[in-house]
Design a protein around this motif. Structure first.
Motif, PDB file in Angstrom:
ATOM      1  N   GLU A 193      30.853 -20.225  52.851  1.00 64.15           N
ATOM      2  CA  GLU A 193      32.090 -20.758  53.530  1.00 64.15           C
ATOM      3  C   GLU A 193      32.695 -19.320  54.151  1.00 64.15           C
ATOM      4  O   GLU A 193      33.378 -19.248  55.161  1.00 64.15           O
ATOM      5  N   GLY A 194      32.465 -18.345  53.387  1.00 59.12           N
ATOM      6  CA  GLY A 194      32.997 -16.907  53.829  1.00 59.12           C
ATOM      7  C   GLY A 194      32.157 -16.419  55.101  1.00 59.12           C
ATOM      8  O   GLY A 194      32.993 -15.970  56.072  1.00 59.12           O
ATOM      9  N   ARG A 195      30.944 -16.756  55.320  1.00 57.26           N
ATOM     10  CA  ARG A 195      30.296 -16.243  56.502  1.00 57.26           C
ATOM     11  C   ARG A 195      30.757 -17.255  57.681  1.00 57.26           C
ATOM     12  O   ARG A 195      30.758 -16.911  58.770  1.00 57.26           O
ATOM     13  N   VAL A 196      31.142 -18.324  57.543  1.00 54.65           N
ATOM     14  CA  VAL A 196      31.626 -19.320  58.504  1.00 54.65           C
ATOM     15  C   VAL A 196      33.022 -18.813  58.833  1.00 54.65           C
ATOM     16  O   VAL A 196      33.341 -18.716  60.318  1.00 54.65           O
ATOM     17  N   VAL A 197      33.961 -18.493  58.040  1.00 60.23           N
ATOM     18  CA  VAL A 197      35.160 -17.953  58.348  1.00 60.23           C
ATOM     19  C   VAL A 197      34.933 -16.657  59.023  1.00 60.23           C
ATOM     20  O   VAL A 197      35.755 -16.376  60.348  1.00 60.23           O
ATOM     21  N   ALA A 198      33.914 -15.796  58.725  1.00 65.47           N
ATOM     22  CA  ALA A 198      33.846 -14.515  59.336  1.00 65.47           C
ATOM     23  C   ALA A 198      33.435 -14.597  60.853  1.00 65.47           C
ATOM     24  O   ALA A 198      33.779 -13.848  61.712  1.00 65.47           O
ATOM     25  N   ALA A 199      32.493 -15.578  60.766  1.00 62.49           N
ATOM     26  CA  ALA A 199      31.781 -15.885  62.211  1.00 62.49           C
ATOM     27  C   ALA A 199      32.995 -16.335  63.122  1.00 62.49           C
ATOM     28  O   ALA A 199      32.902 -15.980  64.115  1.00 62.49           O
ATOM     29  N   THR A 200      33.733 -17.101  62.708  1.00 61.03           N
ATOM     30  CA  THR A 200      34.690 -17.888  63.251  1.00 61.03           C
ATOM     31  C   THR A 200      35.883 -16.840  63.864  1.00 61.03           C
ATOM     32  O   THR A 200      36.258 -16.895  65.059  1.00 61.03           O
ATOM     33  N   LEU A 201      36.200 -15.904  62.903  1.00 64.05           N
ATOM     34  CA  LEU A 201      37.122 -14.776  63.046  1.00 64.05           C
ATOM     35  C   LEU A 201      36.374 -13.928  64.497  1.00 64.05           C
ATOM     36  O   LEU A 201      37.326 -13.556  65.200  1.00 64.05           O
ATOM     37  N   MET A 202      35.130 -13.729  64.186  1.00 59.80           N
ATOM     38  CA  MET A 202      34.769 -12.705  65.003  1.00 59.80           C
ATOM     39  C   MET A 202      34.215 -13.262  66.553  1.00 59.80           C
ATOM     40  O   MET A 202      34.783 -12.746  67.611  1.00 59.80           O
ATOM     41  N   ILE A 203      34.047 -14.670  66.627  1.00 59.53           N
ATOM     42  CA  ILE A 203      33.918 -15.444  67.908  1.00 59.53           C
ATOM     43  C   ILE A 203      35.349 -15.508  68.266  1.00 59.53           C
ATOM     44  O   ILE A 203      35.562 -15.398  69.685  1.00 59.53           O
ATOM     45  N   ALA A 204      36.577 -15.861  67.674  1.00 61.58           N
ATOM     46  CA  ALA A 204      37.752 -15.833  68.049  1.00 61.58           C
ATOM     47  C   ALA A 204      38.236 -14.650  68.657  1.00 61.58           C
ATOM     48  O   ALA A 204      39.026 -14.597  69.611  1.00 61.58           O
ATOM     49  N   GLY A 205      38.131 -13.561  67.956  1.00 58.34           N
ATOM     50  CA  GLY A 205      38.282 -12.086  68.602  1.00 58.34           C
ATOM     51  C   GLY A 205      37.843 -11.794  69.680  1.00 58.34           C
ATOM     52  O   GLY A 205      38.333 -11.236  70.655  1.00 58.34           O
ATOM     53  N   ILE A 206      36.501 -12.178  69.716  1.00 60.13           N
ATOM     54  CA  ILE A 206      35.774 -11.892  71.127  1.00 60.13           C
ATOM     55  C   ILE A 206      36.480 -12.790  72.204  1.00 60.13           C
ATOM     56  O   ILE A 206      36.711 -12.357  73.485  1.00 60.13           O
ATOM     57  N   ALA A 207      36.645 -13.837  71.871  1.00 56.30           N
ATOM     58  CA  ALA A 207      37.334 -14.928  73.057  1.00 56.30           C
ATOM     59  C   ALA A 207      38.923 -14.454  73.359  1.00 56.30           C
ATOM     60  O   ALA A 207      38.763 -14.535  74.630  1.00 56.30           O
ATOM     61  N   LEU A 208      39.293 -13.914  72.504  1.00 52.43           N
ATOM     62  CA  LEU A 208      40.732 -13.525  72.708  1.00 52.43           C
ATOM     63  C   LEU A 208      40.602 -12.142  73.516  1.00 52.43           C
ATOM     64  O   LEU A 208      41.381 -11.918  74.592  1.00 52.43           O
TER      65      LEU A 208
END
Length: 95
Positions: free
Chosen positions: A15-30
């Motif tokens: 779950e932590g890795r999913v949240v981290a990956a989601t945050l990284m992808i969201a940051g790159i997209a932003l």
């Protein structure tokens, strides 16, 4: 860009890795959206400036063409008048 630090703390659970990956992808997209918006704004300004410059150039070209037409007509009138004066001029006897 998508690091989580120096590596001493990182997510270990799924779950932590999913949240981290989601945050990284969201940051790159932003960051991509912001960059694309700025690039689009620059391109829109450049295109409008280029269109305005082309319009001004066409207007100036029309005005210059009209002026050249007037000058050519005046030059033809002066040339005709000069030819008329040379025809009417009496010839001098040679000395």
């Amino acid at each position: 860009m998508s690091t989580v630090g120096y590596g001493d703390r990182y997510p270990v659970t799924f779950e932590g890795r999913v949240v981290a990956a989601t945050l990284m992808i969201a940051g790159i997209a932003l960051l991509g959206v912001v960059t694309a918006s700025i690039a689009s704004w620059f391109l829109a300004n450049i295109r409008s400036t280029a269109a305005e410059a082309a319009r001004i150039t066409e207007d100036e070209l029309r005005a210059t063409s009209a002026q050249l037409t007037e000058v050519l007509a005046e030059l033809r009138a002066v040339s005709g008048r000069l030819a008329e004066l040379e025809r009417d001029r009496p010839t001098r006897p040679s000395a």
